[in-house]
Scaffold this active site. Structure first.
Site, PDB file in Angstrom:
ATOM      1  N   ARG A 152       1.153  -1.047   0.011  1.00  0.00           N
ATOM      2  CA  ARG A 152      -0.101   0.129  -0.063  1.00  0.00           C
ATOM      3  C   ARG A 152       0.877   1.160  -0.014  1.00  0.00           C
ATOM      4  O   ARG A 152       1.936   1.316   0.773  1.00  0.00           O
ATOM      5  CB  ARG A 152      -0.810   0.031   1.338  1.00  0.00           C
ATOM      6  CG  ARG A 152      -1.840  -0.891   1.249  1.00  0.00           C
ATOM      7  CD  ARG A 152      -2.507  -1.317   2.724  1.00  0.00           C
ATOM      8  NE  ARG A 152      -1.384  -1.539   3.659  1.00  0.00           N
ATOM      9  CZ  ARG A 152      -1.472  -1.948   5.008  1.00  0.00           C
ATOM     10  NH1 ARG A 152      -2.627  -1.400   5.601  1.00  0.00           N
ATOM     11  NH2 ARG A 152      -0.165  -2.372   5.568  1.00  0.00           N
ATOM     12  N   ALA A 250     -16.093   4.141   7.077  1.00  0.00           N
ATOM     13  CA  ALA A 250     -17.131   4.637   5.987  1.00  0.00           C
ATOM     14  C   ALA A 250     -16.581   6.240   5.718  1.00  0.00           C
ATOM     15  O   ALA A 250     -15.543   6.694   6.436  1.00  0.00           O
ATOM     16  CB  ALA A 250     -18.285   4.868   6.699  1.00  0.00           C
ATOM     17  N   CYS A 258      -5.182   2.627  -7.652  1.00  0.00           N
ATOM     18  CA  CYS A 258      -5.373   1.083  -7.741  1.00  0.00           C
ATOM     19  C   CYS A 258      -6.815   0.538  -7.779  1.00  0.00           C
ATOM     20  O   CYS A 258      -7.301   0.215  -8.718  1.00  0.00           O
ATOM     21  CB  CYS A 258      -4.649   0.354  -6.565  1.00  0.00           C
ATOM     22  SG  CYS A 258      -2.905   0.880  -6.742  1.00  0.00           S
ATOM     23  N   LYS A 261      -9.032   2.077 -10.495  1.00  0.00           N
ATOM     24  CA  LYS A 261      -8.406   1.487 -11.931  1.00  0.00           C
ATOM     25  C   LYS A 261      -8.716  -0.094 -11.955  1.00  0.00           C
ATOM     26  O   LYS A 261      -9.280  -0.546 -12.836  1.00  0.00           O
ATOM     27  CB  LYS A 261      -7.246   1.517 -12.232  1.00  0.00           C
ATOM     28  CG  LYS A 261      -6.137   0.831 -13.027  1.00  0.00           C
ATOM     29  CD  LYS A 261      -4.611   1.232 -12.993  1.00  0.00           C
ATOM     30  CE  LYS A 261      -3.806   0.799 -12.106  1.00  0.00           C
ATOM     31  NZ  LYS A 261      -3.453  -0.652 -12.231  1.00  0.00           N
ATOM     32  N   ARG A 325      -3.821  11.004  -7.299  1.00  0.00           N
ATOM     33  CA  ARG A 325      -4.514  10.242  -8.280  1.00  0.00           C
ATOM     34  C   ARG A 325      -6.020   9.634  -7.977  1.00  0.00           C
ATOM     35  O   ARG A 325      -6.213   9.085  -6.826  1.00  0.00           O
ATOM     36  CB  ARG A 325      -3.775   9.105  -8.817  1.00  0.00           C
ATOM     37  CG  ARG A 325      -2.728   9.571  -9.805  1.00  0.00           C
ATOM     38  CD  ARG A 325      -1.861   8.477 -10.240  1.00  0.00           C
ATOM     39  NE  ARG A 325      -1.005   7.930  -9.049  1.00  0.00           N
ATOM     40  CZ  ARG A 325       0.028   6.998  -9.301  1.00  0.00           C
ATOM     41  NH1 ARG A 325      -0.055   6.240 -10.374  1.00  0.00           N
ATOM     42  NH2 ARG A 325       0.689   6.262  -8.390  1.00  0.00           N
TER      43      ARG A 325
HETATM   44  C1  UGA Z   1      -4.210  -0.841  -2.704  1.00  0.00           C
HETATM   45  C2  UGA Z   1      -4.414  -1.813  -1.544  1.00  0.00           C
HETATM   46  O1  UGA Z   1      -4.671  -2.010  -0.314  1.00  0.00           O
HETATM   47  C3  UGA Z   1      -2.860  -2.800  -1.845  1.00  0.00           C
HETATM   48  O2  UGA Z   1      -2.944  -3.999  -1.172  1.00  0.00           O
HETATM   49  C4  UGA Z   1      -2.532  -2.900  -3.565  1.00  0.00           C
HETATM   50  O3  UGA Z   1      -1.096  -3.419  -3.524  1.00  0.00           O
HETATM   51  C5  UGA Z   1      -2.488  -1.489  -3.930  1.00  0.00           C
HETATM   52  O4  UGA Z   1      -3.977  -0.922  -3.884  1.00  0.00           O
HETATM   53  C6  UGA Z   1      -2.154  -1.560  -5.681  1.00  0.00           C
HETATM   54  O5  UGA Z   1      -2.841  -2.428  -5.966  1.00  0.00           O
HETATM   55  O6  UGA Z   1      -0.982  -1.291  -5.783  1.00  0.00           O
HETATM   56  P1  UGA Z   1      -3.377   1.777  -1.908  1.00  0.00           P
HETATM   57  O7  UGA Z   1      -4.093   2.049  -3.181  1.00  0.00           O
HETATM   58  O8  UGA Z   1      -2.054   2.399  -1.661  1.00  0.00           O
HETATM   59  O9  UGA Z   1      -3.336   0.201  -1.959  1.00  0.00           O
HETATM   60  O10 UGA Z   1      -4.460   2.298  -0.912  1.00  0.00           O
HETATM   61  P2  UGA Z   1      -5.430   1.739   0.262  1.00  0.00           P
HETATM   62  O11 UGA Z   1      -4.925   1.820   1.642  1.00  0.00           O
HETATM   63  O12 UGA Z   1      -5.778   0.435  -0.047  1.00  0.00           O
HETATM   64  O13 UGA Z   1      -6.802   2.925   0.224  1.00  0.00           O
HETATM   65  C7  UGA Z   1      -7.327   2.933  -1.059  1.00  0.00           C
HETATM   66  C8  UGA Z   1      -8.607   3.826  -0.662  1.00  0.00           C
HETATM   67  O14 UGA Z   1      -9.645   3.379   0.090  1.00  0.00           O
HETATM   68  C9  UGA Z   1      -8.237   5.141  -0.078  1.00  0.00           C
HETATM   69  O15 UGA Z   1      -8.727   6.308  -0.661  1.00  0.00           O
HETATM   70  C10 UGA Z   1      -8.550   4.974   1.251  1.00  0.00           C
HETATM   71  O16 UGA Z   1      -8.924   6.279   1.962  1.00  0.00           O
HETATM   72  C11 UGA Z   1      -9.841   4.196   0.911  1.00  0.00           C
HETATM   73  N1  UGA Z   1     -10.407   3.370   2.309  1.00  0.00           N
HETATM   74  C12 UGA Z   1      -9.567   2.647   2.620  1.00  0.00           C
HETATM   75  C13 UGA Z   1     -11.566   3.784   2.727  1.00  0.00           C
HETATM   76  O17 UGA Z   1     -12.529   4.721   2.363  1.00  0.00           O
HETATM   77  N2  UGA Z   1     -11.891   3.022   3.846  1.00  0.00           N
HETATM   78  C14 UGA Z   1     -11.249   2.083   4.418  1.00  0.00           C
HETATM   79  O18 UGA Z   1     -11.849   1.446   5.445  1.00  0.00           O
HETATM   80  C15 UGA Z   1      -9.965   1.877   3.979  1.00  0.00           C
END
Ligand code: UGA
Length: 427
Positions: A152, A250, A258, A261, A325
């Protein structure tokens, strides 16, 4: 082992640092000569906690070598990791042009016995297509592999050093042995499978996490209707280990490079194979709706937005990154500006990237500036430091003490006790 990583994005650079730290000789190939020059002098290409320090020490010691030339990068490589971007096309499909151009470059210089492993998130069948491209130009024997990455942004180093699992997709014993050996010092379960299955594991993982987020967002909307509290619902659900506490926060929906996309690409892959992935379509739709629901809350609270002074805390798609992004924050700000609001925003890391996307955005150097004469403050990114701001001082500076917390970051009781009008998501 001699390892070459192609692409110096989050995945490439972090993987390069990991393998160099594990004692391998790592070359990182980046076609952008300016990026290579920056890396050579130990300058970070993006904000990722701890990464620049590690990269610069590995480059100084010679364990990690940045290169912009395919010949130098590939001729000695025993394992080549393709870590280039697979951005979305307009139709939702993953754009594989960088993958295929890496394959062309590899084909000219690949050595006998090398393993070519794809770490980028790619549709099923991509490893097989890459193999064919290389075979068209090269007569050497090589093996393909798929090693999806699960790091992440914001915790990339910790995630790669302590993976929950290492997925190794192969169709030969040689590739299996090489990749098992390469990862031997890392913890986590090994999932050894075929190329196609490994490719889909990554999409399925991201799509499932996105599903959890859209699910809890719908529960939040329902909580508002029935006057319940989504944070407690998430806790009550998440303590069941079959559900798990993670990714049940929430808010205004997921963003980043990621989830948006990859959910679209998986949906498009399903369509190509005549499969109607109903659940995934709903996940995507709910995510888009969530931002609209938040905008509706702003409009209900403020009435017309024309001329209203709006302070925004948070621009990045999540905390601990400067990445904007597909950031929900930027989408909301664009809407506010379109409706004639005056927006001043603060983010600890992402302000300059946000300015590139929205040049007329006024960015504040300190969080307190967004409160000056503001009709409302919107919290759009879950930076933990926003919790400990001097909210009592903020209140005095505001025109109207109104907070719309799109991330359920602040404690509701505390904010009400301070005398704020406080609106959040599903609480
Ligand atoms: C995500 C995955 O978690 C990784 O395991 C994966 O390797 C990566 O995509 C990828 O495909 O390269 P990332 O995009 O860095 O990682 O971010 P996340 O921590 O997963 O968060 C994604 C989005 O979800 C953020 O906008 C975050 O604010 C949101 N989110 C996350 C929520 O709205 N609620 C949550 O409970 C958790």
């Amino acid at each position: 082992m001699n390892i070459t990583i192609i692409g110096a994005g989050y995945v490439g650079l972090t993987s390069a640092a990991l393998f160099a730290k594990l004692g391998h000789k790592v070359r990182i190939l980046e076609k952008d000569a300016q990026k290579v020059a920056r890396l050579k002098i130990g300058k970070a290409l993006f904000y990722e906690p701890g990464l620049d320090l590690l990269i610069s020490s590995l480059i100084r010691s010679g364990a990690l070598v940045p290169i912009d030339d395919y010949a130098d990068a590939i001729v000695k490589a025993e394992v080549i990791f393709i870590c280039v971007g697979t951005p979305p096309r307009k139709n939702g499909q993953a754009d594989l042009s960088q993958i295929f151009s890496a394959a062309q470059g590899i084909a000219c210089y690949i050595k006998n016995g090398a393993v070519v492993a794809i770490k980028s998130t790619v549709p099923v069948g991509t490893a097989e297509r890459v193999k064919k491209i290389i075979q068209r130009k090269s007569l050497v024997h090589f093996e393909m592999a798929s090693c999806p990455e699960f790091l992440r942004e914001g915790s990339a180093l910790a995630d790669t050093q302590k993976p929950d699992r290492v997925v190794i997709g192969v169709n030969s014993e040689h590739a299996r042995k090489v990749l098992i050996k390469l990862h031997e010092k890392l913890p986590g379960e090994r999932v050894v499978t075929d190329l196609r299955t490994a490719e889909i594991i990554k999409y399925a993982s991201n799509a499932f996490l996105a599903t959890k987020i859209s699910f809890i967002n719908e529960i939040a909307n329902l909580c508002e209707a029935v006057k319940a509290n989504v944070d407690d619902v998430a806790l009550g659900m998440g303590l069941d280990p079959r559900i798990g506490k993670a990714f049940l926060k929430a808010g205004i929906g997921y963003g980043g490079s990621c989830f948006p996309k990859d959910t679209r690409a998986l949906n498009s892959m399903a369509k190509t194979h005549y499969y109607d992935f109903k659940l995934l379509k709903a996940v995507i739709e709910v995510n888009q709706l969530q931002r609209k629901i938040f905008m509706e809350k702003v409009r209900t609270a403020l009435g017309s937005l024309r001329g209203k002074k709006i302070g925004v805390l948070g621009l990045a798609f999540k905390n601990n990154t400067d990445d904007v992004r597909e950031s929900a924050a930027l989408e909301i700000i664009k809407e506010l500006l379109k409706k004639g609001a005056r927006v001043t925003a603060y983010d600890p890391q992402a302000a300059s990237n946000a300015k590139k996307v929205i040049p007329k955005l006024i960015v504040a150097k300190k969080p307190g500036e967004v409160a000056n004469n503001a009709d409302v403050i919107l919290i759009l990114t879950e930076w933990p430091e926003f919790r400990t701001l001097r909210w009592d001082v903020f209140k005095k500076k505001m025109h109207r003490p109104l907070i719309l917390d799109g991330r359920n970051l602040l404690d509701q009781k505390t904010m009400l006790a301070l005398g704020f009008e406080y609106i959040s998501m599903g609480r």
